[in-house]
Motif scaffolding. Structure first.
Motif: not given
Length: 445
Positions: A348-354, A356-362, A428-435
Motif C-alpha cells: 500500500l502507498a504510505p500517504m502520511g499520518n499513518k 496507507y492506500q491502494v487504488t484498484v479498478v474492478a 485506505v488503512v488508518d493506523l492513527s489509533e494504533g496498529n
C-alpha cells in the motif's frame, strides 16, 4: 566331554577344506590380487573433451567389483566414471574433461582404481596434459537469430555490427578435435556460467553499431550498459526483464524517467505516481522507495524502503503495509494475481499520518465477484492484521473472523455484493489509533 566336541569340530573343518577341488582356493576376507593393464590412456586432451580409455582388468583369485576412473585437478576430483567389472577382461569408457573458468593449461592426473569383492584395490595413475581449446569462432544464439563471434585474440571473441539495444542469447562454442563437445555459456545469478543456455542479457545504451565481447577463459562479457534512469540515477539489472533503483524522493517531486521507450503507454500505479501534462510526480509520502521497471508487464513497481531493505510496519504505525492473497494484482489481476506468493505481495502507498492506500479498478486490478486477501506487516509471512486488529464500516467489503466465510483478517465481498466493473475503489488503512485498532475504508470514486 567339552574336549571331544572341540576336536570333532576341527575334524569337520579340515574335512571341508580338503574336500575342495584342487583348482579352488579359499581366501580369507581382504585378499586377492587385482591388476590393471592400460591398453589406451590419453596423454593429452583439451578442456571439454571426452577422454576415451581401454583397460584390461583381472584378479585370478577373487571376483572383481568395480573400476573407477577419476580426473584430478590439483588432487580435486572433477570428473569420474564407475564401471561394473563382472569378470576379467577388457573394458572401455569415456570421461568428460570439464570446461571451467580461469583454469590455465597444465597437467592433471587420470586415476584408475580397480576393486575386487573383498575390497582389495589396485590404483594406477597417469599424468595427462590439458589445454584450453582454441575455438575458431563462437555463436551467439538469440532466439531464432544466430550471430557469429570472431576470434580476435587468445580466448577473446567479438561481434560488431548493427544490433538492437538489447540482445538476449546464449553463447555456443563448436566442437574442437575428434573428442571435443559443444560448449554452451548462459546466465545465472548475474554472471556468465558454463553448461547452461539461459540467455545472457547483453544491452547497450541504444541500438546501433556496437560490440558484444566474451572471453572463454575469464567468462568476462560485455556490454551490460543500462540506458534506464530515474532522476539521473541508473537502474541496475535485476533480471532480463526487470531493472531497479533505490531513490529518496519527496512528495510532489517530479520524476525524470529516461531511456524507457514508450513509458507513456505503461500502466501507472497512481497511488505512488501521478501524471500531469506528460510529466510524472511522486504521489506517496516523502521517503525512500525501490523503483522496479518491469518490461515484461510494462509497469513501474514501487515499494517503500527502510535503509537498504524493504520497509515493514513499525510499532508506532509508520513504515509499510503489504497485501498477500487472492483477487488482486498489479498491473492486472488476470496477468499477475498476488495469490499466496509472498514474492508478489503488493505494498500500500504510505500517504502520511499513518494512512496507507491502494487504488484498484474492478475487473482490472481486482476481481469483481471474489476477493480473499489480507494486510501484512511485511512482504512475507509474519505480522498480520487479524479481525481483532482491523475493522471496517464498508457495506461491500467485510473482514473475516474465521466463522463468516473468511479466515481471520481476510477480506471478502459481502453476501449479494459485487464490485462494479470498470469502477475505481480506494482502500485506505488508518493506523492513527494504533496498529491493533486499524480502520479500513473502501471508497468508490
Amino acid at each position: 566331554m567339552r574336549k571331544v566336541i572341540n576336536y570333532s569340530a576341527l575334524l569337520v573343518l579340515f574335512a571341508l577344506l580338503f574336500s575342495c577341488k584342487e583348482d579352488e582356493l579359499i581366501v580369507p576376507y581382504g585378499e586377492g590380487d587385482p591388476t590393471i593393464e592400460l591398453k589406451q590412456s590419453p596423454k593429452t586432451a583439451l578442456f571439454g573433451d571426452s577422454l576415451q580409455f581401454t583397460v584390461n582388468v583381472a584378479d585370478q583369485s577373487i571376483d572383481l567389483s568395480t573400476l573407477k576412473v577419476e580426473l584430478l585437478f590439483s588432487e580435486e576430483n572433477v570428473s569420474e566414471i564407475k564401471i561394473r567389472t563382472k569378470e576379467n577382461g577388457e573394458y572401455s569408457g569415456k570421461l568428460f574433461v570439464p570446461f571451467k573458468k580461469n583454469i590455465p593449461n597444465g597437467t592433471a592426473i587420470l586415476r584408475y582404481t580397480l576393486e575386487n569383492v573383498q575390497r582389495v584395490k589396485e590404483v594406477h595413475e597417469e599424468q595427462i596434459t590439458l589445454s584450453r581449446p582454441d575455438f575458431p569462432y563462437l555463436t551467439l544464439v538469440a532466439g531464432t537469430t544466430k550471430y557469429r563471434m570472431e576470434r580476435v585474440a587468445t580466448n577473446q571473441y567479438e561481434l560488431t555490427q548493427e544490433l538492437p539495444m538489447k540482445v538476449s542469447g546464449y553463447i555456443e562454442a563448436p566442437k574442437v578435435g575428434n573428442l571435443g563437445n559443444i560448449i554452451q555459456f548462459g546466465y545465472e545469478n548475474n554472471a556468465v556460467v558454463q553448461g547452461i543456455n539461459t540467455p545472457i542479457p547483453f544491452s547497450n545504451t541504444s541500438a546501433g553499431v556496437y560490440t558484444i565481447a566474451f572471453n572463454t577463459l575469464t567468462y568476462e562479457a560485455s556490454p551490460f550498459l543500462i540506458g534506464y534512469s530515474i532522476n539521473g540515477e541508473s537502474m541496475k539489472m535485476v533480471n532480463e526483464n526487470q531493472y531497479a533503483v533505490d531513490l529518496n524522493v519527496t512528495q510532489g517531486q517530479e520524476l525524470e524517467i529516461e531511456g524507457i521507450e514508450g513509458f507513456n503507454a505503461w500502466w501507472l500505479d497512481k497511488d505512488f505516481i501521478r501524471e500531469e501534462g506528460g510529466k510524472y510526480y511522486v504521489n506517496a509520502m516523502t521517503g525512500k522507495y525501490r523503483f522496479t521497471a518491469d518490461f515484461d508487464k510494462e509497469y513501474m513497481k514501487i515499494e517503500p524502503m527502510s535503509g537498504n531493505d524493504l520497509a515493514h510496519l513499525n510499532a508506532d504505525g509508520t513504515g509499510a503495509i503489504w497485501i498477500i492473497g487472492e483477487g488482486i494484482g498489479k498491473p492486472s489481476v488476470a496477468a499477475n494475481e498476488v495469490g499466496w506468493d509472498t514474492g508478489k505481495a503488493i505494498s500500500l502507498a504510505p500517504m502520511g499520518n499513518k494512512k496507507y492506500q491502494v487504488t484498484v479498478v474492478a475487473g482490472q486490478t481486482i476481481k469483481t465477484d471474489n476477493i480473499n486477501f489480507k494486510f501484512f506487516h511485511q512482504k512475507n509471512w509474519g505480522g498480520e492484521f487479524k479481525h481483532t486488529d482491523i475493522t471496517t464500516n464498508s457495506d461491500v467489503v467485510f473482514v473475516g473472523d474465521g466463522s463468516n466465510g473468511r479466515d481471520s483478517g481476510n477480506l471478502g465481498l459481502s453476501a449479494g455484493k459485487t464490485l462494479e466493473a470498470g469502477a475505481t475503489y480506494v482502500f485506505v488503512v488508518d493506523l492513527s489509533e494504533g496498529n491493533n485498532k486499524a480502520k479500513l475504508t473502501v471508497t468508490k470514486l
